[in-house]
Each structure stands twice: as C-alpha cells, then as structure tokens.
Design an enzyme around this catalytic site. Structure first.
Site, PDB file in Angstrom:
ATOM      1  CG  ASP A  33      -2.123   0.890   1.086  1.00 56.28           C
ATOM      2  OD1 ASP A  33      -1.957   2.099   0.813  1.00 56.28           O
ATOM      3  OD2 ASP A  33      -3.246   0.390   1.248  1.00 56.28           O
ATOM      4  CG  ASN A  34       0.114   4.555  -2.790  1.00 52.02           C
ATOM      5  OD1 ASN A  34      -0.936   4.406  -2.160  1.00 52.02           O
ATOM      6  ND2 ASN A  34       0.153   5.176  -3.955  1.00 52.02           N
ATOM      7  CG  LEU A  35       0.653   4.047   3.741  1.00 46.62           C
ATOM      8  CD1 LEU A  35       1.637   4.437   4.836  1.00 46.62           C
ATOM      9  CD2 LEU A  35      -0.472   3.188   4.323  1.00 46.62           C
ATOM     10  CB  ILE A  59      -0.312  -1.356  -7.019  1.00 45.43           C
ATOM     11  CG1 ILE A  59      -0.505  -2.868  -7.221  1.00 45.43           C
ATOM     12  CG2 ILE A  59      -1.065  -0.534  -8.049  1.00 45.43           C
ATOM     13  CD1 ILE A  59       0.053  -3.731  -6.125  1.00 45.43           C
ATOM     14  CB  ALA A  79      -3.590  -1.905  -4.730  1.00 42.03           C
ATOM     15  CB  SER A 122     -16.297  -2.084  -9.803  1.00 43.08           C
ATOM     16  OG  SER A 122     -17.425  -1.230  -9.704  1.00 43.08           O
ATOM     17  CE1 TYR A 145     -13.337   2.362  -9.171  1.00 43.21           C
ATOM     18  CE2 TYR A 145     -15.639   1.939  -9.729  1.00 43.21           C
ATOM     19  CZ  TYR A 145     -14.515   1.654  -8.977  1.00 43.21           C
ATOM     20  OH  TYR A 145     -14.549   0.652  -8.036  1.00 43.21           O
TER      21      TYR A 145
END
Length: 328
Positions: A33-35, A59, A79, A122, A145
């Site tokens: 995770d890149n936070l 990611i 991610a 999704s 998206y």
C-alpha cells in the site's frame, strides 16, 4: 509454520478488513500500500504485533524481490483508485493505477507459488442494468472508473486462461462499513453523510432518494473473498451484494431528519441489485449483517470521519460539473 498471504491496498477500507480477517485465521499478511488513501492506523496494531509487514509503494512499481517468501497462500488485490466521480476528469490516473497496477501484480507474482489470486472488481461494469443482475449481464462501462476496473478484471481473466493461474474475480456491489475512505474526492454516500451528521448539516440526497442500492457490509464482503480463495473453483467471476436493495432515502431517514435534495446525476442506475446465486452455490458464503446493524456500527465509529471534508450542495455542484457535462 504460519500461512502467508498478500493483500494489496491492505491499509485501505476493504483491504484493512481483509487483513484483520486473515490474521484472525492465523495468516501472516504482507501488505502492499502506498498510503495515498489507505491509513497506517488501520493496520498499526498488526504491524506492532509483527503479524503483518507493510511494503510502502505504488502498486505499479511493486517488485517481487521486495518479499522473500517463496510460497504464498492467497493474494487479494484491492489496490486501486475507488472514487467514481473524479475519474471523469482524470482518467489517465485511473488507468495507470487500476489497469497498469493490476498488470504489474499479475506479472510480479506469476512465478511464485500461490493457491488463489482474488481480484476486487466492480459491479459498475454493468452500467444501467437489468435487475437482479447476474454475472452474464452485458457489460456497459459508462465512465472511466468502471472501464478501468473492468480492464483490470479482463487482465485477470486472461492470465488465468493463458498462464493457467488460479485466479477469480469478485464484482463488488455497494460496500460500506467502518474505515470507508473519504480522501478520493466527492463520491461514496456514507462518508459524506457521516461528516454531515457530525457537523449537524442536512444530508444531501441525489435525486429524489428513491434510487436503491445493494449495500454489502465490509465484514460480510471480506468473508466472501476468503470463501472464494478457499474454494477449489478457478477462473470464476462472482457478484457480491446482499441481494436486498434499499433506498437511499430510507437510509437517510434512519440517520437524520435533516435532508436536502440535489440534482440527479446522469449515467447512474435507479437500482443496483446483485444476483448472488452463483457464489452461494459455489461456496458456503451468505451475507449476514443487515443494514440496521451495519449503520449502528458506523455511527458507533463516527469519529473515523471527523477529518473528512464537509460537502454541501454548492461544493457538490462544482465537483460534479464535468460529470454532467460529459455524461448528459
């Protein structure tokens, strides 16, 4: 020896709950995770107790050499960028993370041993769909998206077909629960509502509020991911919701008596309703948390959203201006 699993996006909303659940099942978890939207506080206790390890990177830049474990139990790929509305103005960012990032994790893990890779897709890929919606419904990616998430899923399907990797995909309907993110711009209903409640402002309802959504509590959701990972089925796509849509206005009235209505957005369905027969047939998973209890859990943890931005109808109009322009 403990089983080791990987959770990408493991400091985020769904990912951090996945980490919690895996650790409760005795797994050691490698979190990627890149936070940027995930919160370290969501996983801090596990890092402190050495039950998880965080690799802080984007990611699309992850390298398999960053982990030393040769054998992985499961890989859960969460991610990505999850906010829908901002994708209309920055599609390149969504393609880079949600598509290129997925390609990278597939390639980086292609030559290590693992039992199952489960992709978080999704249900937005169905567009304005016939309901209840099955996995065989036609695809209609209305905005960037939904396109980016479907392209990521197609990569997973292809890698399963060509490279014979044990991959499945879960099309998430409307996830909610504690830790749901508020950092991605205007979007998810519940963080907007929670902050409005904290500030004693009216809840902003899109359209007349009669639109229905198939909300799935995050606790039920991560159990679905785990059941699919444990299943012997591979190359499968599953819908996950409750199969019981509820209207937005009904939820709003449970939370507050202060309500104001804003313009309905084009490109959004009047109802989302998952047909979950396939996952309940292939696994023992069933949704268990009803909306009343799910809302109680969120209200109990309402301070999670104290730093969220406050949205009113004027700010929402500015944030959605391009959405109306392109999707009218």
């Amino acid at each position: 020896m403990k089983k080791t699993s990987i959770v990408t996006g493991g400091a985020g909303f769904i990912g951090s709950h996945m980490v919690d659940y895996l650790i409760s099942k005795g797994h050691f978890v490698i979190i990627i995770d890149n936070l940027s939207s995930g919160k370290k506080k969501n996983i801090q206790k596990h890092l402190k107790n050495k039950k998880a390890f965080l690799i802080n990177c984007q990611i699309e830049h992850f390298k398999i050499s960053q982990i030393r474990v040769k054998k992985i139990e499961f890989i859960f790929h969460f991610a990505g960028i999850g906010s829908i509305v901002p994708s209309i103005t920055d599609p390149k960012k969504y393609i880079k993370t949600n598509v290129t990032g997925t390609l990278n994790i597939l390639e980086q893990t292609k030559y290590i041993k693992y039992k199952k890779f489960v992709y978080a897709a999704s249900s937005s890929c169905y567009g304005i769909a016939k309901t209840p919606t099955s996995e065989h419904h036609r695809i209609s990616t209305v905005y960037p998206y939904s396109l980016s998430k479907f392209m990521g899923e197609q990569l997973c399907v292809h890698w399963n077909s060509v490279y014979k990797l044990p991959i499945c995909s879960i099309r998430i309907f409307n996830a909610y629960g504690s830790r749901i993110s508020f950092d991605g711009g205007y979007g998810a209903m519940f963080p907007v509502f929670m902050k409005q409640i904290l500030k004693k402002r009216p809840l902003t309802i899109v359209g007349d509020g009669k639109q229905k959504r198939d909300f799935i509590h995050v606790t039920d959701l991560v159990k679905a991911f785990y059941c699919v990972a444990k299943s012997k089925k591979i190359g499968e796509i599953y819908n996950v919701g409750t199969g019981k849509p509820i209207s937005v206005i009904k939820i709003a009235k449970i939370l507050s008596d202060k309500i104001e209505f804003i313009q309905k957005r084009p490109g959004e369905p009047d109802i989302t309703h998952a047909n979950i027969k396939k996952i309940t047939k292939h696994t023992k998973w069933r949704p268990k948390i009803n909306m009343q209890n799910g809302i109680k859990d969120m209200v109990k943890n309402i301070d999670n959203w104290k730093n969220a931005p406050i949205w009113n109808k004027h700010k929402i109009a500015r944030a959605t201006k391009k959405w109306f322009e392109y999707l009218k």
